[in-house]
Every structure is written in C-alpha cells, then in structure tokens.
Enzyme design. Structure first.
Site, PDB file in Angstrom:
ATOM      1  N   GLN A  17       0.781  -1.236   0.000  1.00  0.00           N
ATOM      2  CA  GLN A  17       0.000   0.000   0.000  1.00  0.00           C
ATOM      3  C   GLN A  17       0.819   1.296   0.000  1.00  0.00           C
ATOM      4  O   GLN A  17       0.476   2.244  -0.711  1.00  0.00           O
ATOM      5  CB  GLN A  17      -0.949   0.010   1.220  1.00  0.00           C
ATOM      6  CG  GLN A  17      -1.834   1.225   1.249  1.00  0.00           C
ATOM      7  CD  GLN A  17      -2.916   1.232   2.318  1.00  0.00           C
ATOM      8  OE1 GLN A  17      -3.522   2.250   2.546  1.00  0.00           O
ATOM      9  NE2 GLN A  17      -3.182   0.118   2.973  1.00  0.00           N
ATOM     10  N   ASN A  73      11.391 -10.115 -14.293  1.00  0.00           N
ATOM     11  CA  ASN A  73      12.246 -10.647 -13.232  1.00  0.00           C
ATOM     12  C   ASN A  73      13.552  -9.853 -13.247  1.00  0.00           C
ATOM     13  O   ASN A  73      14.416 -10.072 -14.094  1.00  0.00           O
ATOM     14  CB  ASN A  73      12.512 -12.140 -13.456  1.00  0.00           C
ATOM     15  CG  ASN A  73      13.303 -12.721 -12.295  1.00  0.00           C
ATOM     16  OD1 ASN A  73      13.938 -11.983 -11.519  1.00  0.00           O
ATOM     17  ND2 ASN A  73      13.266 -14.037 -12.153  1.00  0.00           N
ATOM     18  N   LYS A  75      15.945  -9.940 -11.342  1.00  0.00           N
ATOM     19  CA  LYS A  75      17.130 -10.605 -10.796  1.00  0.00           C
ATOM     20  C   LYS A  75      17.871 -11.409 -11.862  1.00  0.00           C
ATOM     21  O   LYS A  75      18.934 -11.958 -11.589  1.00  0.00           O
ATOM     22  CB  LYS A  75      16.732 -11.503  -9.623  1.00  0.00           C
ATOM     23  CG  LYS A  75      16.442 -10.698  -8.346  1.00  0.00           C
ATOM     24  CD  LYS A  75      16.162 -11.603  -7.183  1.00  0.00           C
ATOM     25  CE  LYS A  75      16.053 -10.802  -5.897  1.00  0.00           C
ATOM     26  NZ  LYS A  75      15.467 -11.594  -4.817  1.00  0.00           N
ATOM     27  N   TYR A 139       4.800  -3.169   8.475  1.00  0.00           N
ATOM     28  CA  TYR A 139       3.462  -2.971   7.909  1.00  0.00           C
ATOM     29  C   TYR A 139       2.746  -1.876   8.713  1.00  0.00           C
ATOM     30  O   TYR A 139       3.220  -1.435   9.761  1.00  0.00           O
ATOM     31  CB  TYR A 139       2.645  -4.274   7.974  1.00  0.00           C
ATOM     32  CG  TYR A 139       3.070  -5.311   6.976  1.00  0.00           C
ATOM     33  CD1 TYR A 139       2.786  -5.174   5.625  1.00  0.00           C
ATOM     34  CD2 TYR A 139       3.754  -6.455   7.384  1.00  0.00           C
ATOM     35  CE1 TYR A 139       3.168  -6.141   4.704  1.00  0.00           C
ATOM     36  CE2 TYR A 139       4.141  -7.422   6.470  1.00  0.00           C
ATOM     37  CZ  TYR A 139       3.852  -7.253   5.122  1.00  0.00           C
ATOM     38  OH  TYR A 139       4.240  -8.219   4.205  1.00  0.00           O
ATOM     39  N   GLU A 140       1.588  -1.504   8.184  1.00  0.00           N
ATOM     40  CA  GLU A 140       0.762  -0.427   8.730  1.00  0.00           C
ATOM     41  C   GLU A 140       0.781  -0.288  10.265  1.00  0.00           C
ATOM     42  O   GLU A 140       1.160   0.741  10.813  1.00  0.00           O
ATOM     43  CB  GLU A 140      -0.674  -0.649   8.235  1.00  0.00           C
ATOM     44  CG  GLU A 140      -1.723   0.236   8.836  1.00  0.00           C
ATOM     45  CD  GLU A 140      -1.556   1.679   8.438  1.00  0.00           C
ATOM     46  OE1 GLU A 140      -1.460   1.966   7.235  1.00  0.00           O
ATOM     47  OE2 GLU A 140      -1.520   2.540   9.331  1.00  0.00           O
ATOM     48  N   ASP A 169       0.604   3.527   6.048  1.00  0.00           N
ATOM     49  CA  ASP A 169       0.784   3.195   4.638  1.00  0.00           C
ATOM     50  C   ASP A 169       0.470   4.366   3.698  1.00  0.00           C
ATOM     51  O   ASP A 169       1.359   5.005   3.155  1.00  0.00           O
ATOM     52  CB  ASP A 169      -0.093   2.001   4.265  1.00  0.00           C
ATOM     53  CG  ASP A 169       0.471   0.692   4.787  1.00  0.00           C
ATOM     54  OD1 ASP A 169       1.670   0.649   5.107  1.00  0.00           O
ATOM     55  OD2 ASP A 169      -0.273  -0.288   4.864  1.00  0.00           O
ATOM     56  N   GLY A 248      -8.055  19.432  20.826  1.00  0.00           N
ATOM     57  CA  GLY A 248      -7.612  20.812  20.677  1.00  0.00           C
ATOM     58  C   GLY A 248      -8.223  21.623  21.790  1.00  0.00           C
ATOM     59  O   GLY A 248      -8.466  21.100  22.883  1.00  0.00           O
ATOM     60  N   GLY A 249      -8.515  22.883  21.532  1.00  0.00           N
ATOM     61  CA  GLY A 249      -9.087  23.735  22.571  1.00  0.00           C
ATOM     62  C   GLY A 249     -10.594  23.585  22.708  1.00  0.00           C
ATOM     63  O   GLY A 249     -11.205  24.221  23.563  1.00  0.00           O
ATOM     64  N   GLN A 273     -18.065  24.200  21.123  1.00  0.00           N
ATOM     65  CA  GLN A 273     -17.170  25.281  20.677  1.00  0.00           C
ATOM     66  C   GLN A 273     -17.299  26.473  21.625  1.00  0.00           C
ATOM     67  O   GLN A 273     -18.397  26.987  21.837  1.00  0.00           O
ATOM     68  CB  GLN A 273     -17.541  25.677  19.243  1.00  0.00           C
ATOM     69  CG  GLN A 273     -16.484  26.509  18.566  1.00  0.00           C
ATOM     70  CD  GLN A 273     -17.006  27.158  17.277  1.00  0.00           C
ATOM     71  OE1 GLN A 273     -18.205  27.247  17.063  1.00  0.00           O
ATOM     72  NE2 GLN A 273     -16.092  27.633  16.466  1.00  0.00           N
ATOM     73  N   GLN A 275     -16.655  29.673  21.504  1.00  0.00           N
ATOM     74  CA  GLN A 275     -17.278  30.916  21.033  1.00  0.00           C
ATOM     75  C   GLN A 275     -18.743  30.733  20.646  1.00  0.00           C
ATOM     76  O   GLN A 275     -19.419  31.687  20.319  1.00  0.00           O
ATOM     77  CB  GLN A 275     -16.484  31.529  19.870  1.00  0.00           C
ATOM     78  CG  GLN A 275     -16.301  30.666  18.651  1.00  0.00           C
ATOM     79  CD  GLN A 275     -15.047  29.807  18.719  1.00  0.00           C
ATOM     80  OE1 GLN A 275     -14.727  29.256  19.766  1.00  0.00           O
ATOM     81  NE2 GLN A 275     -14.332  29.659  17.608  1.00  0.00           N
TER      82      GLN A 275
HETATM   83  N1  COA Z   1      11.911  -9.435  -9.824  1.00  0.00           N
HETATM   84  C1  COA Z   1      12.699 -10.145  -9.008  1.00  0.00           C
HETATM   85  N2  COA Z   1      12.672 -10.025  -7.657  1.00  0.00           N
HETATM   86  C2  COA Z   1      11.801  -9.169  -7.145  1.00  0.00           C
HETATM   87  C3  COA Z   1      10.947  -8.384  -7.921  1.00  0.00           C
HETATM   88  C4  COA Z   1      11.024  -8.551  -9.336  1.00  0.00           C
HETATM   89  N3  COA Z   1      10.229  -7.859 -10.169  1.00  0.00           N
HETATM   90  N4  COA Z   1      10.192  -7.618  -7.115  1.00  0.00           N
HETATM   91  C5  COA Z   1      10.565  -7.900  -5.855  1.00  0.00           C
HETATM   92  N5  COA Z   1      11.536  -8.840  -5.862  1.00  0.00           N
HETATM   93  C6  COA Z   1      12.223  -9.428  -4.721  1.00  0.00           C
HETATM   94  C7  COA Z   1      12.946  -8.411  -3.875  1.00  0.00           C
HETATM   95  O1  COA Z   1      14.125  -8.020  -4.477  1.00  0.00           O
HETATM   96  C8  COA Z   1      13.140  -9.193  -2.589  1.00  0.00           C
HETATM   97  O2  COA Z   1      14.218 -10.059  -2.741  1.00  0.00           O
HETATM   98  P1  COA Z   1      15.358 -10.271  -1.599  1.00  0.00           P
HETATM   99  O3  COA Z   1      14.601 -10.555  -0.348  1.00  0.00           O
HETATM  100  O4  COA Z   1      16.128 -11.434  -2.114  1.00  0.00           O
HETATM  101  O5  COA Z   1      16.138  -9.025  -1.524  1.00  0.00           O
HETATM  102  C9  COA Z   1      11.876 -10.051  -2.527  1.00  0.00           C
HETATM  103  O6  COA Z   1      11.304  -9.978  -3.821  1.00  0.00           O
HETATM  104  C10 COA Z   1      10.827  -9.638  -1.512  1.00  0.00           C
HETATM  105  O7  COA Z   1      10.811  -8.248  -1.267  1.00  0.00           O
HETATM  106  P2  COA Z   1       9.746  -7.544  -0.341  1.00  0.00           P
HETATM  107  O8  COA Z   1       8.432  -7.502  -1.043  1.00  0.00           O
HETATM  108  O9  COA Z   1      10.232  -6.262   0.095  1.00  0.00           O
HETATM  109  O10 COA Z   1       9.706  -8.483   0.907  1.00  0.00           O
HETATM  110  P3  COA Z   1       8.508  -9.020   1.811  1.00  0.00           P
HETATM  111  O11 COA Z   1       7.298  -9.379   1.031  1.00  0.00           O
HETATM  112  O12 COA Z   1       9.087 -10.058   2.650  1.00  0.00           O
HETATM  113  O13 COA Z   1       8.173  -7.736   2.738  1.00  0.00           O
HETATM  114  C11 COA Z   1       7.273  -5.610   3.387  1.00  0.00           C
HETATM  115  C12 COA Z   1       7.098  -6.862   2.520  1.00  0.00           C
HETATM  116  C13 COA Z   1       6.149  -4.658   3.041  1.00  0.00           C
HETATM  117  C14 COA Z   1       7.199  -6.009   4.878  1.00  0.00           C
HETATM  118  C15 COA Z   1       8.650  -4.983   3.077  1.00  0.00           C
HETATM  119  O14 COA Z   1       8.714  -4.768   1.705  1.00  0.00           O
HETATM  120  C16 COA Z   1       8.907  -3.678   3.809  1.00  0.00           C
HETATM  121  O15 COA Z   1       9.166  -3.635   5.013  1.00  0.00           O
HETATM  122  N6  COA Z   1       8.875  -2.569   3.044  1.00  0.00           N
HETATM  123  C17 COA Z   1       9.216  -1.256   3.528  1.00  0.00           C
HETATM  124  C18 COA Z   1       8.123  -0.645   4.361  1.00  0.00           C
HETATM  125  C19 COA Z   1       6.814  -0.618   3.661  1.00  0.00           C
HETATM  126  O16 COA Z   1       6.623  -0.003   2.639  1.00  0.00           O
HETATM  127  N7  COA Z   1       5.841  -1.262   4.317  1.00  0.00           N
HETATM  128  C20 COA Z   1       4.464  -1.043   4.003  1.00  0.00           C
HETATM  129  C21 COA Z   1       3.918  -1.860   2.996  1.00  0.00           C
HETATM  130  S1  COA Z   1       2.242  -1.270   2.807  1.00  0.00           S
END
Ligand code: COA
Length: 416
Positions: A17, A73, A75, A139-140, A169, A248-249, A273, A275
């Site tokens: 999000q 991908n 990677k 997360y959130e 988020d 607030g006030g 309020q 006033q």
């Molecule tokens: N091609 C290849 N790899 C990809 C890719 C793509 N198109 N898109 C994502 N990936 C990989 C990432 O590089 C990562 O690989 P790594 O772990 O080997 O480095 C992997 O997918 C997972 O990444 P991510 O989605 O970040 O991890 P997660 O699902 O475990 O964690 C969160 C999710 C939200 C907890 C984490 O991303 C986070 O803390 N984000 C920052 C804070 C944030 O925005 N949180 C709120 C989300 S609403």
C-alpha cells in the site's frame, strides 16, 4: 485534456500500500506510471483477500488504478538489462521493498545515479536510515505503534489502539508524493535528480504532532485540561489516551443517538465550541447554562463535562444522527454523523464530487474505489481501472526496441 504530470515517466517498483498509494496519486495527475512486477506473481495484494476467485483483489485494484503493468524478473541478467533501459529513460523510480532489497538487486542509489543522474529515487521504509530499527520490515500497524499513534489512541482503561485509517501506509505514500514533486521542481533548477526517502514512523509522527505538543505541556504543568482525566483523574508523566476527547481547545465527544442500542454507528460527534456556547445552550434546550458561572467557560465546564454530554445524549435520544445534525447545524455547532462504510460507499455527494468512483475492470466488472481527494479548478483526474498482471509487457518491450522473436524468448525464459 492535458494533465499536469503528463510526460513524467515513473517506474513503480512498489507493493502493498505505501508505495502504490504514492504512484497512484501521481498517475491520477497524469504521470505515466509503469508497475514492474514479478512474473506470474505480481504485487502480493493481487492475491490477498480476494472476493472473486481468479480476479485481482480489491486491495490491489484500489491502489493501482491508472497504471500500466510490466512483468519482469529483475534478478536475471536479461531482466536487469531491461530495467536499466527503463531507468535511463525514466524521471522517477519509486520502491518500498524490505530494507536492502534494492542494493541486493543491484539497483542501489549509487548505481541508479550512474544510470541516470536526472532520476528521482523515491523510497519508503518503516524506519529512518539512522534508526536502530532500520533493518525491520514494517506494515501499517507496526508503524502506527512506532510513530505514537497507538499509544495515544483508545480509552485510558484499555490497551493502545490502532486506527482504521492507513496512517502508516497511504499517509507515507502521500508524504513521498510531496517529496517527489518537490524533487521534480528542484531538478528544473539543478538538472539533477535526488533520493527522496520517507519513514513510516516519521510520517505517523507527523500526524500525531498534537500529542507531542501535549507531552511537552504535561511535563511543564503536570496536567492536560482538555483530557477527560482533568480535573478529577490523575496524570502520569506520559500523554494518556483520551478516548474521543477533542484534542484541541474545543471539547467534544462521540454521543449516542436514537437507535444506538442496535446500530453500532448511531452516533454523532458533538463539539462544545467555546465561542458558540450560548447558541449551543439554546440548541439543546438549556438556555440557563449560557451565563451560569458553573457552565459559562470551557474551564468551568470541564469539571462536569460528562454530566453535560450525558444531558445532550438524553436530548439526542429521540433523534437519529441525521436529524440531530440537521437541527444542530442551524446553531453552528461543529458536528457530524458517524458515517459507516456502507453509507460512505453510497453517499451521493462523495459520488458527485468524484471522491468515490465506480470504474470498469476487465475481469471483475466494475468496482468502487476512491478518486482524488484533491480537487483542482483546471482539471478533474479521471480514474480508470487497474491493469492486469503483465497487461503492458509486450508493448513496453516493443517500445524499447525488442523484436517479436526476442519478446517470445523472454517469455519462454520467464524473464517477463
Ligand atoms: N523481480 C525479481 N525479484 C523481485 C521483484 C522482481 N520484479 N520484485 C521484488 N523482488 C524481490 C525483492 O528483491 C526481494 O528479494 P530479496 O529478499 O532477495 O532481496 C523479494 O522480492 C521480496 O521483497 P519484499 O516484497 O520487500 O519483501 P517481503 O514481502 O518479505 O516484505 C514488506 C514486505 C512490506 C514487509 C517490506 O517490503 C517492507 O518492510 N517494506 C518497507 C516498508 C513498507 O513499505 N511497508 C508497508 C507496505 S504497505
């Protein structure tokens, strides 16, 4: 109609999000937003909390309207090459992966600058880069707890409470959007891009700043006069939870209306309020309170604030929340019905203003989503449905110069 951000190319390397809400906002205002997603998987929210089997979940569709989708991908060596081409040609790249993921993938800030010095790199993380928690995934609700939102929400005799509003988020996404737009304006002067980061903890705190105000007042004077704990209860050295107090006030509270016994949202928010006290007394049928020294000032009223609210609840007992507001608005009392989500979804004013819109989707049929809460005199953002996974993959590859044969191979090797 030409839109203000037309021509701004954004690589949307975001998920869930916080990141998607930022890029969606920029897409509404005309930016060309390309979501880069893992082949066959995509943003995790495509699959989360599905209400229709085989169709993207509302969680995804409501945060990714007006975008395009490229499966890639990043990677694989071929995937990296495609990503590099996109980066060379982009204005902005936004990501919110777990800490370190961009570096591990070979797209850290230094590499991005090498590829395109004009690129603006927007990044959301749970905590600031210097934080002792900077390595945490967030997360959130984690952010709401870390940013002061939870410790200051709820009732004094209950546990910390998180809000239903996405303070961690979408709020962080909005902060990042402001940062990105600022960097775009700055780039017009300097010719260079920059890295723009927001931490969810910071963004929650930015919205919880009145509680930081209260912490300092509490330390100076030992009490907080607008909280229900004053004057009869006790304070510690930490800002307490104040229930539904005004903050607030102007004291206020959520008050029961007709039907509250069976309808959990038959309530209004009522503000005393300062006033407007004389007219408030007139409205609720207590004109004698207007000049009574026991009631005439906010300070005096605080001693019997719950007696006053209790009396107003009696006055409200034969009025629905809508009837009550219709009476109180004539007396300039700041108030509103507690709106449930069904009422909001069907609200004619929100529909008419484009704050709630119904948009078509290739697999779901139409769905409701939020439109731009920001209104402009010069244009009206048009909200369109979210893309299917990889809907624009081939078109993007063609625009980068790939032949049909090369595209077929990339599919075969699951690079796209
Ligand atoms: N091609 C290849 N790899 C990809 C890719 C793509 N198109 N898109 C994502 N990936 C990989 C990432 O590089 C990562 O690989 P790594 O772990 O080997 O480095 C992997 O997918 C997972 O990444 P991510 O989605 O970040 O991890 P997660 O699902 O475990 O964690 C969160 C999710 C939200 C907890 C984490 O991303 C986070 O803390 N984000 C920052 C804070 C944030 O925005 N949180 C709120 C989300 S609403």
């Amino acid at each position: 109609m030409s839109l203000p951000l037309e021509g701004i190319k954004i690589i949307d390397f975001t998920g869930v999000q916080a990141g998607p809400s930022c890029t969606q906002l920029l897409a509404w205002f005309g930016a060309d937003v390309l979501k880069v997603e893992r082949p066959g998987v995509g943003d995790v929210t495509r699959n989360q909390l599905r209400d229709i089997p085989d169709a993207d979940a509302l969680y995804f569709t409501m945060l990714n309207s007006n975008k395009k989708s490229l499966e890639l991908n990043t990677k694989t060596p071929e995937g990296k090459e495609i990503m590099e081409k996109l980066i060379r040609d982009a204005d902005v790249l936004v990501e919110n992966f777990a800490p370190g993921a961009m570096d591990r993938m070979g797209f850290g800030w230094e590499r991005l600058q090498e590829l395109n010095p004009r690129l603006i790199f927007g990044s959301v993380k749970g905590f600031g880069e210097n934080s002792r928690y900077s390595d945490l995934k967030v997360y959130e609700n984690v952010a709401q707890c870390a940013g002061g939102g939870a410790s200051t929400t709820g009732f004094w005799d209950g546990p910390p409470l998180v809000s239903g509003a996405a303070l961690g988020d979408s709020n962080s996404g909005m902060h990042l959007a402001i940062g990105i737009l600022t960097a775009i304006i700055d780039r017009e002067k300097t010719g260079r891009g920059q890295k723009v980061t927001v931490s969810m903890q910071d963004c929650v705190l930015n919205l919880t700043r009145v509680k930081l105000r209260d912490q300092q007042r509490l330390e100076r004077v030992g009490y907080l006069e607008e909280y229900p704990q004053y004057p009869h209860g006790t304070f510690t050295d930490v800002v307490p939870r104040g229930g539904n107090a005004g903050g607030g006030g102007q004291p206020g509270w959520v008050l029961k209306c007709k039907g509250w016994e069976s309808d959990p949202n038959a309530y209004i928010y009522f503000t005393l309020q300062e006033q407007n006290w004389a007219r408030t007394c007139e409205a609720i049928g207590k004109p004698q309170w207007a000049d009574d020294p026991e009631y005439a000032t906010t300070k005096a009223r605080q001693s019997h604030i719950f007696e006053i609210f209790g009396y107003i609840e009696e006055w409200l007992s034969d009025k629905t929340k809508y009837e009550a507001v219709d009476i109180l608005r004539k007396y300039d009392i700041p108030c509103a019905p507690v709106m449930n989500m069904k009422e909001i979804a069907n609200d004619p004013d929100l529909r008419e203003s484009g704050t709630i819109v119904e948009v078509p989707h290739k697999k779901r049929g139409s769905y409701l989503t939020v439109g731009s809460p920001i209104k402009f005199s010069g244009f009206k953002p048009e909200i369109v449905g979210s893309p299917l996974l990889g809907e624009h993959t081939d078109g993007v590859l063609r625009s980068l110069g790939y032949t049909e044969e090369q595209i077929a191979q990339l599919h075969e090797h699951k690079v796209v």
